[in-house]
Write a protein that holds these residues in place. Sequence first.
Motif, PDB file in Angstrom:
ATOM      1  N   HIS A 171       0.826  -1.209   0.000  1.00  0.00           N
ATOM      2  CA  HIS A 171       0.000   0.000   0.000  1.00  0.00           C
ATOM      3  C   HIS A 171       0.856   1.252   0.000  1.00  0.00           C
ATOM      4  O   HIS A 171       0.522   2.247  -0.659  1.00  0.00           O
ATOM      5  CB  HIS A 171      -0.938  -0.003   1.209  1.00  0.00           C
ATOM      6  CG  HIS A 171      -1.985  -1.064   1.140  1.00  0.00           C
ATOM      7  ND1 HIS A 171      -2.634  -1.553   2.248  1.00  0.00           N
ATOM      8  CD2 HIS A 171      -2.499  -1.740   0.083  1.00  0.00           C
ATOM      9  CE1 HIS A 171      -3.490  -2.488   1.878  1.00  0.00           C
ATOM     10  NE2 HIS A 171      -3.429  -2.613   0.567  1.00  0.00           N
ATOM     11  N   ALA A 172       1.960   1.223   0.760  1.00  0.00           N
ATOM     12  CA  ALA A 172       2.862   2.370   0.759  1.00  0.00           C
ATOM     13  C   ALA A 172       3.468   2.569  -0.626  1.00  0.00           C
ATOM     14  O   ALA A 172       3.601   3.699  -1.101  1.00  0.00           O
ATOM     15  CB  ALA A 172       3.957   2.177   1.804  1.00  0.00           C
ATOM     16  N   GLY A 173       3.830   1.461  -1.282  1.00  0.00           N
ATOM     17  CA  GLY A 173       4.376   1.556  -2.627  1.00  0.00           C
ATOM     18  C   GLY A 173       3.396   2.164  -3.609  1.00  0.00           C
ATOM     19  O   GLY A 173       3.773   2.977  -4.459  1.00  0.00           O
ATOM     20  N   ASP A 174       2.127   1.797  -3.478  1.00  0.00           N
ATOM     21  CA  ASP A 174       1.097   2.375  -4.345  1.00  0.00           C
ATOM     22  C   ASP A 174       1.015   3.882  -4.144  1.00  0.00           C
ATOM     23  O   ASP A 174       0.871   4.652  -5.100  1.00  0.00           O
ATOM     24  CB  ASP A 174      -0.267   1.734  -4.059  1.00  0.00           C
ATOM     25  CG  ASP A 174      -0.318   0.274  -4.498  1.00  0.00           C
ATOM     26  OD1 ASP A 174       0.536  -0.125  -5.311  1.00  0.00           O
ATOM     27  OD2 ASP A 174      -1.198  -0.457  -4.009  1.00  0.00           O
ATOM     28  N   THR A 175       1.071   4.318  -2.870  1.00  0.00           N
ATOM     29  CA  THR A 175       0.995   5.744  -2.564  1.00  0.00           C
ATOM     30  C   THR A 175       2.204   6.498  -3.099  1.00  0.00           C
ATOM     31  O   THR A 175       2.082   7.613  -3.619  1.00  0.00           O
ATOM     32  CB  THR A 175       0.897   5.954  -1.040  1.00  0.00           C
ATOM     33  OG1 THR A 175      -0.264   5.288  -0.546  1.00  0.00           O
ATOM     34  CG2 THR A 175       0.818   7.432  -0.689  1.00  0.00           C
ATOM     35  N   LEU A 176       3.379   5.874  -2.972  1.00  0.00           N
ATOM     36  CA  LEU A 176       4.633   6.526  -3.361  1.00  0.00           C
ATOM     37  C   LEU A 176       5.003   6.282  -4.824  1.00  0.00           C
ATOM     38  O   LEU A 176       6.001   6.829  -5.295  1.00  0.00           O
ATOM     39  CB  LEU A 176       5.767   6.008  -2.469  1.00  0.00           C
ATOM     40  CG  LEU A 176       5.628   6.287  -0.965  1.00  0.00           C
ATOM     41  CD1 LEU A 176       6.655   5.476  -0.194  1.00  0.00           C
ATOM     42  CD2 LEU A 176       5.783   7.768  -0.686  1.00  0.00           C
ATOM     43  N   HIS A 177       4.218   5.434  -5.506  1.00  0.00           N
ATOM     44  CA  HIS A 177       4.509   5.063  -6.897  1.00  0.00           C
ATOM     45  C   HIS A 177       5.873   4.371  -6.992  1.00  0.00           C
ATOM     46  O   HIS A 177       6.688   4.669  -7.873  1.00  0.00           O
ATOM     47  CB  HIS A 177       4.460   6.288  -7.820  1.00  0.00           C
ATOM     48  CG  HIS A 177       3.171   7.032  -7.749  1.00  0.00           C
ATOM     49  ND1 HIS A 177       1.974   6.517  -8.204  1.00  0.00           N
ATOM     50  CD2 HIS A 177       2.870   8.267  -7.239  1.00  0.00           C
ATOM     51  CE1 HIS A 177       1.009   7.388  -8.002  1.00  0.00           C
ATOM     52  NE2 HIS A 177       1.525   8.455  -7.413  1.00  0.00           N
ATOM     53  N   LEU A 178       6.108   3.462  -6.044  1.00  0.00           N
ATOM     54  CA  LEU A 178       7.326   2.664  -6.015  1.00  0.00           C
ATOM     55  C   LEU A 178       6.948   1.194  -5.942  1.00  0.00           C
ATOM     56  O   LEU A 178       5.866   0.846  -5.451  1.00  0.00           O
ATOM     57  CB  LEU A 178       8.191   3.022  -4.795  1.00  0.00           C
ATOM     58  CG  LEU A 178       8.789   4.436  -4.739  1.00  0.00           C
ATOM     59  CD1 LEU A 178       9.442   4.658  -3.380  1.00  0.00           C
ATOM     60  CD2 LEU A 178       9.798   4.666  -5.858  1.00  0.00           C
TER      61      LEU A 178
END
Length: 301
Positions: free
Chosen positions: A20-27
């Motif tokens: 989920h953090a990756g989705d938010t950060l586009h990573l």
Amino acid sequence: MDWDKLRIFHAVADAGSLTHAGDTLHLSQSAVSRQIRALEETLGTTLFHRHARGLILTEQGELLFEATSAMARKLDGASARIRDSEENVLGELKVTTTVGFGTLWLAPRLVKLYEKYPDLKIDLMLEERVLDLPMREADVAIRMKEPSQSDLIRRRLLNIRMRLYATQEYLDHAGTPGSLDDLSTHRLICQKTDQPQVAAGARLVQEIMSRNITSMLTVNNYFGVLQGVLANVGVGVLPDYLAVDHQGLVRVLPEIESGEVPVFLAYPEELRQTRRVAAFRDFVLEEIQAYRRQKSEVVPE
């Protein structure tokens, strides 16, 4: 300490998930995971416990998340001040107040604020729970008591009282009570005393209910109480500020009222220079002055 790694750590701690953090950060998840491992190596500690349902902060992780949360709030405040130009007021403003005051007094007046600042986006959060302004759950609050936090700017707007109201049509049909005891022959409309509300209003309702009221309509907010009164259902316990906007309300038993309830406007010190907050503050103060003038003209004490 690497600011980029701290930003990624904060996003993971907030989301509780690498994905989920990756989705938010586009990573990618793997990129986020590498940054977290690198941060843990730099600090020489473990920041997360990993398990099947996600991530849980360790004690050291909690300490770091508290610090990054404070940093994020300050950055948000700085970004808001930067975005606010000398000429324009735009962007989102989170405003919280009670259901009654928000629906019955504030919301009907907001058209004047939008006419002046059409690009403003207001997120109006109506609930009895007191939101945490320093933690930025909201930018501005209108509360029915003085805020206790020391790092808030507060302004006393007015004092209100809970009083008894009915319509003339209802009184013509059911009669006008001359004393509290006479209310036993009328239908009382009010909030239950165990519902979230100002203490002064709950005490007034308790006093009235001690007079052997046989018929009642209870509603969990003042908007519902007002609609019942306007529909000629009975005699309602309502805040006195409604008498200005709803001149069809007739005060019943003028000697009966609650103690004073102070109404405060509050916002964090760090938002003092934010144009959106200043615009909302000035708008509310202007509307309070207009309300006082109307009250002195049309509502006898």
